[in-house]
Motif scaffolding. Structure first.
Motif, PDB file in Angstrom:
ATOM      1  N   PHE A 257       0.804  -1.225   0.000  1.00  0.00           N
ATOM      2  CA  PHE A 257       0.000   0.000   0.000  1.00  0.00           C
ATOM      3  C   PHE A 257       0.834   1.272   0.000  1.00  0.00           C
ATOM      4  N   ASN A 258       2.130   1.133  -0.274  1.00  0.00           N
ATOM      5  CA  ASN A 258       3.011   2.298  -0.411  1.00  0.00           C
ATOM      6  C   ASN A 258       2.929   3.208   0.814  1.00  0.00           C
ATOM      7  N   ILE A 259       3.057   2.609   1.978  1.00  0.00           N
ATOM      8  CA  ILE A 259       2.905   3.352   3.233  1.00  0.00           C
ATOM      9  C   ILE A 259       4.247   3.879   3.709  1.00  0.00           C
ATOM     10  N   THR A 260       4.302   5.197   3.887  1.00  0.00           N
ATOM     11  CA  THR A 260       5.530   5.854   4.327  1.00  0.00           C
ATOM     12  C   THR A 260       5.306   6.767   5.537  1.00  0.00           C
ATOM     13  N   GLU A 261       4.045   7.090   5.831  1.00  0.00           N
ATOM     14  CA  GLU A 261       3.738   8.041   6.906  1.00  0.00           C
ATOM     15  C   GLU A 261       3.074   7.320   8.083  1.00  0.00           C
ATOM     16  N   GLN A 262       3.205   7.918   9.269  1.00  0.00           N
ATOM     17  CA  GLN A 262       2.672   7.300  10.486  1.00  0.00           C
ATOM     18  C   GLN A 262       1.147   7.195  10.455  1.00  0.00           C
ATOM     19  N   HIS A 263       0.486   8.237   9.908  1.00  0.00           N
ATOM     20  CA  HIS A 263      -0.985   8.191   9.886  1.00  0.00           C
ATOM     21  C   HIS A 263      -1.481   7.099   8.931  1.00  0.00           C
ATOM     22  N   GLN A 264      -0.707   6.800   7.867  1.00  0.00           N
ATOM     23  CA  GLN A 264      -1.066   5.711   6.963  1.00  0.00           C
ATOM     24  C   GLN A 264      -0.916   4.362   7.662  1.00  0.00           C
ATOM     25  N   ASP A 265       0.124   4.249   8.453  1.00  0.00           N
ATOM     26  CA  ASP A 265       0.349   3.031   9.229  1.00  0.00           C
ATOM     27  C   ASP A 265      -0.844   2.752  10.138  1.00  0.00           C
ATOM     28  N   ALA A 266      -1.369   3.798  10.773  1.00  0.00           N
ATOM     29  CA  ALA A 266      -2.508   3.643  11.682  1.00  0.00           C
ATOM     30  C   ALA A 266      -3.761   3.202  10.927  1.00  0.00           C
ATOM     31  N   ILE A 267      -3.965   3.738   9.720  1.00  0.00           N
ATOM     32  CA  ILE A 267      -5.117   3.359   8.897  1.00  0.00           C
ATOM     33  C   ILE A 267      -5.034   1.885   8.527  1.00  0.00           C
ATOM     34  N   LEU A 268      -3.855   1.444   8.128  1.00  0.00           N
ATOM     35  CA  LEU A 268      -3.660   0.039   7.766  1.00  0.00           C
ATOM     36  C   LEU A 268      -3.902  -0.882   8.960  1.00  0.00           C
ATOM     37  N   ARG A 269      -3.383  -0.509  10.116  1.00  0.00           N
ATOM     38  CA  ARG A 269      -3.555  -1.328  11.314  1.00  0.00           C
ATOM     39  C   ARG A 269      -5.031  -1.484  11.670  1.00  0.00           C
ATOM     40  N   ASP A 270      -5.770  -0.385  11.597  1.00  0.00           N
ATOM     41  CA  ASP A 270      -7.199  -0.439  11.922  1.00  0.00           C
ATOM     42  C   ASP A 270      -7.937  -1.358  10.951  1.00  0.00           C
ATOM     43  N   TYR A 271      -7.580  -1.264   9.672  1.00  0.00           N
ATOM     44  CA  TYR A 271      -8.229  -2.091   8.659  1.00  0.00           C
ATOM     45  C   TYR A 271      -7.924  -3.571   8.893  1.00  0.00           C
ATOM     46  N   LEU A 272      -6.661  -3.885   9.147  1.00  0.00           N
ATOM     47  CA  LEU A 272      -6.274  -5.273   9.332  1.00  0.00           C
ATOM     48  C   LEU A 272      -6.889  -5.873  10.597  1.00  0.00           C
ATOM     49  N   LYS A 273      -7.027  -5.071  11.649  1.00  0.00           N
ATOM     50  CA  LYS A 273      -7.654  -5.572  12.874  1.00  0.00           C
ATOM     51  C   LYS A 273      -9.068  -6.076  12.616  1.00  0.00           C
ATOM     52  N   ASP A 274      -9.748  -5.431  11.662  1.00  0.00           N
ATOM     53  CA  ASP A 274     -11.120  -5.829  11.331  1.00  0.00           C
ATOM     54  C   ASP A 274     -11.187  -7.017  10.380  1.00  0.00           C
ATOM     55  N   HIS A 275     -10.048  -7.359   9.753  1.00  0.00           N
ATOM     56  CA  HIS A 275     -10.089  -8.386   8.715  1.00  0.00           C
ATOM     57  C   HIS A 275      -9.197  -9.598   8.991  1.00  0.00           C
ATOM     58  N   LEU A 276      -8.258  -9.476   9.901  1.00  0.00           N
ATOM     59  CA  LEU A 276      -7.399 -10.612  10.220  1.00  0.00           C
ATOM     60  C   LEU A 276      -8.137 -11.624  11.089  1.00  0.00           C
ATOM     61  N   GLU A 277      -7.793 -12.897  10.927  1.00  0.00           N
ATOM     62  CA  GLU A 277      -8.385 -13.971  11.716  1.00  0.00           C
ATOM     63  C   GLU A 277      -7.269 -14.810  12.339  1.00  0.00           C
ATOM     64  N   GLU A 278      -7.621 -15.521  13.381  1.00  0.00           N
ATOM     65  CA  GLU A 278      -6.686 -16.481  13.977  1.00  0.00           C
ATOM     66  C   GLU A 278      -7.056 -17.883  13.508  1.00  0.00           C
ATOM     67  N   GLU A 279      -6.034 -18.637  13.102  1.00  0.00           N
ATOM     68  CA  GLU A 279      -6.275 -20.012  12.657  1.00  0.00           C
ATOM     69  C   GLU A 279      -5.032 -20.841  12.934  1.00  0.00           C
ATOM     70  N   ALA A 280      -5.191 -21.870  13.731  1.00  0.00           N
ATOM     71  CA  ALA A 280      -4.109 -22.817  14.049  1.00  0.00           C
ATOM     72  C   ALA A 280      -2.849 -22.103  14.534  1.00  0.00           C
ATOM     73  N   GLY A 281      -3.045 -21.082  15.348  1.00  0.00           N
ATOM     74  CA  GLY A 281      -1.914 -20.372  15.918  1.00  0.00           C
ATOM     75  C   GLY A 281      -1.305 -19.310  15.031  1.00  0.00           C
ATOM     76  N   ASN A 282      -1.858 -19.137  13.827  1.00  0.00           N
ATOM     77  CA  ASN A 282      -1.365 -18.120  12.901  1.00  0.00           C
ATOM     78  C   ASN A 282      -2.382 -16.994  12.745  1.00  0.00           C
ATOM     79  N   ILE A 283      -1.914 -15.866  12.253  1.00  0.00           N
ATOM     80  CA  ILE A 283      -2.779 -14.745  11.895  1.00  0.00           C
ATOM     81  C   ILE A 283      -2.942 -14.773  10.385  1.00  0.00           C
ATOM     82  N   ILE A 284      -4.173 -14.821   9.896  1.00  0.00           N
ATOM     83  CA  ILE A 284      -4.384 -14.944   8.458  1.00  0.00           C
ATOM     84  C   ILE A 284      -5.296 -13.842   7.919  1.00  0.00           C
ATOM     85  N   LEU A 285      -5.070 -13.525   6.643  1.00  0.00           N
ATOM     86  CA  LEU A 285      -5.977 -12.655   5.895  1.00  0.00           C
ATOM     87  C   LEU A 285      -6.526 -13.496   4.759  1.00  0.00           C
TER      88      LEU A 285
END
Length: 285
Positions: free
Chosen positions: A238-266
């Protein structure tokens, strides 16, 4: 009414590729895999559930122990490594430093002697000096980031003695969904996807190539050891270079990542398409 015979589908491919590159702030598809860690994660994605896809892909290819194969966009050796056990020779073309490094590691680790690596983009490959043509089977597996697809196919046909196999995408991919959701808030512009198999088919058709087509549904899974590893991996996407972009990505991934067999998956569903033809079975212009 528009006359479909006057449409230049290769121009449409070029325009859609250009729009994607501009919307992505010139993020280079190959450059995403410059980091060896990203290439290793890509390889990991095809270990486990993805192995069935590889097995089915290889099973459907017209191979013999004497076959010579060209693998365009070979990545970390997803196809090239198992192919080397089935055929006499494989030439693996791969532009990304990270991908070709992982491929070379696998070649060394498994003491493989029949794979030649060409570290170039397909459009920069010189047939006479870089390749050992002709090849019985030419494969371009989900590696059609070429700006001029008609010229890319011409070169594939030029080095093939018989078969060409192309794998690409139909409809909206799982990453298209992620990009469309994130890109405006990250960069203030809309995201435009790469051209899909409808444009590709029409390019081939106008070239006098009438390919066989198979549709392949595939569950696309990225697997990580931690949420932090996932964030770090997708920063280059996602061509992330700024801190505010990092925060946007983290928020998005928190809503979409899952736990499976001890791993984090998308997880995501993507429709893939195989197009293949035998050279000479159509009037090629």
């Amino acid at each position: 009414m528009m006359n479909k015979d006057t449409i230049d589908w290769n121009d449409i491919w070029k325009e859609q590729m250009l729009m994607q590159n501009q919307s992505q702030h010139a993020v280079d598809c190959a450059a995403i895999w410059d980091k060896k860690e990203n290439a290793q994660l890509f390889l990991k994605m095809f270990q486990g559930k993805g192995e069935k896809l590889i097995e089915n892909t290889l099973k459907d290819l017209p191979l013999t122990p004497e076959s010579r194969v060209l693998d365009i966009g070979a990545g970390p050796g997803t196809l090239a490594i198992p192919l080397s056990e089935m055929v006499s020779h494989v030439t693996a073309v791969e532009p990304s430093p990270g991908m070709i490094s992982v491929l070379q590691d696998q070649i060394a680790e498994n003491e493989i002697g029949n794979i030649k690596c060409v570290h170039k983009r397909w459009e920069d490959v010189e047939i006479g000096s870089d390749l050992e043509a002709p090849y019985d089977v030419v494969i371009a597996s989900y590696s059609l980031g070429m700006p001029d697809i008609k010229e890319a196919v011409r070169k594939m046909e030029a080095v093939s003695s018989r078969y060409v196999y192309i794998y690409w995408f139909a409809g909206e991919t799982s990453w298209d969904i992620n990009f469309k959701a994130l890109w405006p808030s990250l960069h203030g512009t809309n995201y435009y996807p790469a051209p899909k198999c409808d444009v590709l088919y029409n390019v081939l058709y106008r070239m006098g190539i009438y390919p066989h087509i198979n549709v392949i549904p595939f569950e696309h899974i990225h697997s990580f050891s931690s949420e932090e590893e996932a964030v770090d991996h997708f920063k280059s996407y996602f061509n992330i270079t700024e801190q505010h972009q990092d925060a946007i990505l983290r928020d998005y991934l928190k809503d979409h990542l899952e736990e499976e067999a001890g791993n984090i998956i998308l997880r995501g569903l993507t429709t893939r398409v195989k197009m293949w033809w035998e050279k000479g079975c159509g009037s090629y212009e």
